[in-house]
Design a protein around this motif. Structure first.
Motif, PDB file in Angstrom:
ATOM      1  N   ILE A 104      60.656  77.241  10.531  1.00 36.16           N
ATOM      2  CA  ILE A 104      61.602  76.232  11.014  1.00 36.16           C
ATOM      3  C   ILE A 104      61.139  75.669  12.354  1.00 36.16           C
ATOM      4  O   ILE A 104      61.191  74.455  12.592  1.00 36.16           O
ATOM      5  CB  ILE A 104      63.014  76.848  11.136  1.00 36.16           C
ATOM      6  CG1 ILE A 104      63.554  77.178   9.747  1.00 36.16           C
ATOM      7  CG2 ILE A 104      63.960  75.900  11.861  1.00 36.16           C
ATOM      8  CD1 ILE A 104      64.829  77.978   9.757  1.00 36.16           C
ATOM      9  N   SER A 105      60.650  76.545  13.226  1.00 33.36           N
ATOM     10  CA  SER A 105      60.145  76.086  14.529  1.00 33.36           C
ATOM     11  C   SER A 105      58.964  75.151  14.347  1.00 33.36           C
ATOM     12  O   SER A 105      58.840  74.140  15.058  1.00 33.36           O
ATOM     13  CB  SER A 105      59.737  77.287  15.390  1.00 33.36           C
ATOM     14  OG  SER A 105      60.831  78.119  15.649  1.00 33.36           O
ATOM     15  N   PHE A 108      60.348  71.593  12.950  1.00 33.85           N
ATOM     16  CA  PHE A 108      61.134  70.754  13.849  1.00 33.85           C
ATOM     17  C   PHE A 108      60.471  70.525  15.203  1.00 33.85           C
ATOM     18  O   PHE A 108      60.867  69.612  15.927  1.00 33.85           O
ATOM     19  CB  PHE A 108      62.519  71.359  14.041  1.00 33.85           C
ATOM     20  CG  PHE A 108      63.374  71.281  12.800  1.00 33.85           C
ATOM     21  CD1 PHE A 108      63.913  70.080  12.378  1.00 33.85           C
ATOM     22  CD2 PHE A 108      63.606  72.413  12.040  1.00 33.85           C
ATOM     23  CE1 PHE A 108      64.684  70.000  11.232  1.00 33.85           C
ATOM     24  CE2 PHE A 108      64.371  72.346  10.890  1.00 33.85           C
ATOM     25  CZ  PHE A 108      64.919  71.134  10.479  1.00 33.85           C
ATOM     26  N   SER A 109      59.461  71.328  15.543  1.00 32.23           N
ATOM     27  CA  SER A 109      58.784  71.106  16.826  1.00 32.23           C
ATOM     28  C   SER A 109      57.934  69.850  16.808  1.00 32.23           C
ATOM     29  O   SER A 109      57.475  69.405  17.865  1.00 32.23           O
ATOM     30  CB  SER A 109      57.908  72.313  17.178  1.00 32.23           C
ATOM     31  OG  SER A 109      56.886  72.507  16.202  1.00 32.23           O
ATOM     32  N   LYS A 110      57.744  69.253  15.651  1.00 30.76           N
ATOM     33  CA  LYS A 110      56.976  68.011  15.578  1.00 30.76           C
ATOM     34  C   LYS A 110      57.680  66.901  16.350  1.00 30.76           C
ATOM     35  O   LYS A 110      57.036  66.040  16.962  1.00 30.76           O
ATOM     36  CB  LYS A 110      56.786  67.592  14.119  1.00 30.76           C
ATOM     37  CG  LYS A 110      55.937  66.341  13.951  1.00 30.76           C
ATOM     38  CD  LYS A 110      55.673  66.041  12.489  1.00 30.76           C
ATOM     39  CE  LYS A 110      54.767  64.822  12.337  1.00 30.76           C
ATOM     40  NZ  LYS A 110      54.492  64.513  10.918  1.00 30.76           N
ATOM     41  N   ASN A 111      59.014  66.926  16.332  1.00 33.18           N
ATOM     42  CA  ASN A 111      59.780  65.876  17.008  1.00 33.18           C
ATOM     43  C   ASN A 111      60.598  66.388  18.184  1.00 33.18           C
ATOM     44  O   ASN A 111      61.009  65.597  19.037  1.00 33.18           O
ATOM     45  CB  ASN A 111      60.719  65.191  16.012  1.00 33.18           C
ATOM     46  CG  ASN A 111      59.961  64.499  14.890  1.00 33.18           C
ATOM     47  OD1 ASN A 111      58.970  63.812  15.128  1.00 33.18           O
ATOM     48  ND2 ASN A 111      60.410  64.690  13.658  1.00 33.18           N
ATOM     49  N   LYS A 112      60.847  67.693  18.235  1.00 26.20           N
ATOM     50  CA  LYS A 112      61.657  68.256  19.311  1.00 26.20           C
ATOM     51  C   LYS A 112      60.937  69.441  19.942  1.00 26.20           C
ATOM     52  O   LYS A 112      60.810  70.500  19.316  1.00 26.20           O
ATOM     53  CB  LYS A 112      63.029  68.680  18.782  1.00 26.20           C
ATOM     54  CG  LYS A 112      63.886  67.498  18.314  1.00 26.20           C
ATOM     55  CD  LYS A 112      65.280  67.945  17.929  1.00 26.20           C
ATOM     56  CE  LYS A 112      66.149  66.762  17.533  1.00 26.20           C
ATOM     57  NZ  LYS A 112      67.526  67.198  17.172  1.00 26.20           N
ATOM     58  N   TRP A 115      61.990  73.355  20.160  1.00 23.44           N
ATOM     59  CA  TRP A 115      61.681  74.384  19.161  1.00 23.44           C
ATOM     60  C   TRP A 115      60.442  75.180  19.549  1.00 23.44           C
ATOM     61  O   TRP A 115      60.298  76.337  19.161  1.00 23.44           O
ATOM     62  CB  TRP A 115      61.519  73.755  17.778  1.00 23.44           C
ATOM     63  CG  TRP A 115      62.845  73.438  17.163  1.00 23.44           C
ATOM     64  CD1 TRP A 115      63.502  72.243  17.159  1.00 23.44           C
ATOM     65  CD2 TRP A 115      63.702  74.367  16.483  1.00 23.44           C
ATOM     66  NE1 TRP A 115      64.708  72.362  16.508  1.00 23.44           N
ATOM     67  CE2 TRP A 115      64.856  73.660  16.078  1.00 23.44           C
ATOM     68  CE3 TRP A 115      63.602  75.719  16.171  1.00 23.44           C
ATOM     69  CZ2 TRP A 115      65.902  74.259  15.390  1.00 23.44           C
ATOM     70  CZ3 TRP A 115      64.639  76.323  15.473  1.00 23.44           C
ATOM     71  CH2 TRP A 115      65.774  75.601  15.091  1.00 23.44           C
TER      72      TRP A 115
END
Length: 291
Positions: A104-105, A108-112, A115
């Motif tokens: 999950i990290s 979603f770390s691609k945009n936020k 994470w």
């Protein structure tokens, strides 16, 4: 040229560090999942680049639920059989949830970038748990070094992402008041050309007697280019002169550069496993790095 500051000036290097941090998260997820499956089916195989807590949860589950071979449970360890074998699914489920958090990290770390911070804290807890449960053992030194590498990579990724956000947006040149646009453009281009073709300043003469690790060396045009490390400092040395340097205990992706005779010469590390030397953006030498 002043001291090399890639985090402040090179967007491509910053993006590479963020990408490497995310890639390491994906590797942690994949190898942890493999280790969980291997442990669940009673295999003795174990792969590095794995989180500790999910694996130990499955191992404990097998032990406490009496799933190890009978010869494992001696008189001293017989008391470990505390739970029904069906309770093993709870241990396995918790381990899978913990492992999924790395995936999950990564997603979603691609945009936020938050994470990545979560992953850093989560993996730091995993590292602390490993020391608390196992202590420091020479047999686990590779696992320890791996955990340190992932933590450093995530920290570099977080820092690089912050630097990317702090970079000013590209500005469009505006003609000076009172001047025709063509004249302003021509003057601007001339100024840019003069700035780009000016030779870089020499930081110092290289200490050729210093103990150094040579990452890569190549003849580029009429110059001898050496990319090396002296203690904690990586240096770009051209014909015995240091033009750029980068200091770090653990190396992220970075590029050292100098402009000489109208040409841009670069040397650095891609953050994965290769050192490189480039001339005007084209790779002229590349070498595998295992550490």
């Amino acid at each position: 040229m002043t001291r090399e500051t890639d985090f402040a000036s090179n967007p491509q290097v910053l993006k590479t560090n963020v990408k490497n941090a995310r890639n390491n998260l994906l590797l942690v997820f994949a190898f942890t999942l493999i280790n969980i499956i291997l442990s669940a089916v009673s295999s003795d195989l174990y792969f590095l680049f794995s989180a500790f807590i999910p694996y130990v949860l499955v191992t404990w589950g097998r032990m406490f639920c009496g799933l190890y071979p009978d010869e494992f449970y001696t008189e001293e360890t017989a008391s470990a059989k505390l739970l029904s074998p069906s309770f093993f699914a709870v241990f396995l489920g918790i381990a899978l949830v913990f492992t999924a958090l790395y995936l999950i990290s990564w997603i979603f770390s691609k945009n936020k970038a938050g994470w990545l911070v979560f992953a850093l804290v989560f993996f730091a807890v995993d590292t602390a748990a490993m020391f608390v449960i196992l202590g420091f053992q020479l047999s686990s030194i590779i696992d320890i070094l791996f955990h340190i590498w992932v933590l450093a990579s995530l920290a570099w990724g977080i820092r690089a992402n912050a630097k990317l956000k702090a970079l000013p947006p590209e500005e469009t040149a505006v003609p000076a008041p009172g001047l025709p646009e063509t004249e302003s453009s021509e003057n601007g281009e001339a100024g840019e050309i003069r700035e780009e073709t000016a030779d870089s300043e020499i930081l110092r003469y290289a200490d050729l007697d210093a103990k150094a690790r040579i990452f890569l060396e190549a003849d580029v045009l009429t110059y001898t280019v050496t990319y090396r490390r002296v203690k904690k400092v990586n240096e770009l040395v051209i014909d015995g002169k240091v033009y750029a340097e980068f200091e770090s205990l653990i190396e992220p992706a970075h590029s050292l550069s100098a402009r000489i005779g109208g040409h841009l010469i670069e040397a650095g590390f891609d953050g994965v496993n290769h050192s490189f030397i480039k001339l005007d953006g084209q790779t002229v030498a590349k070498k595998l790095r295992l550490f």
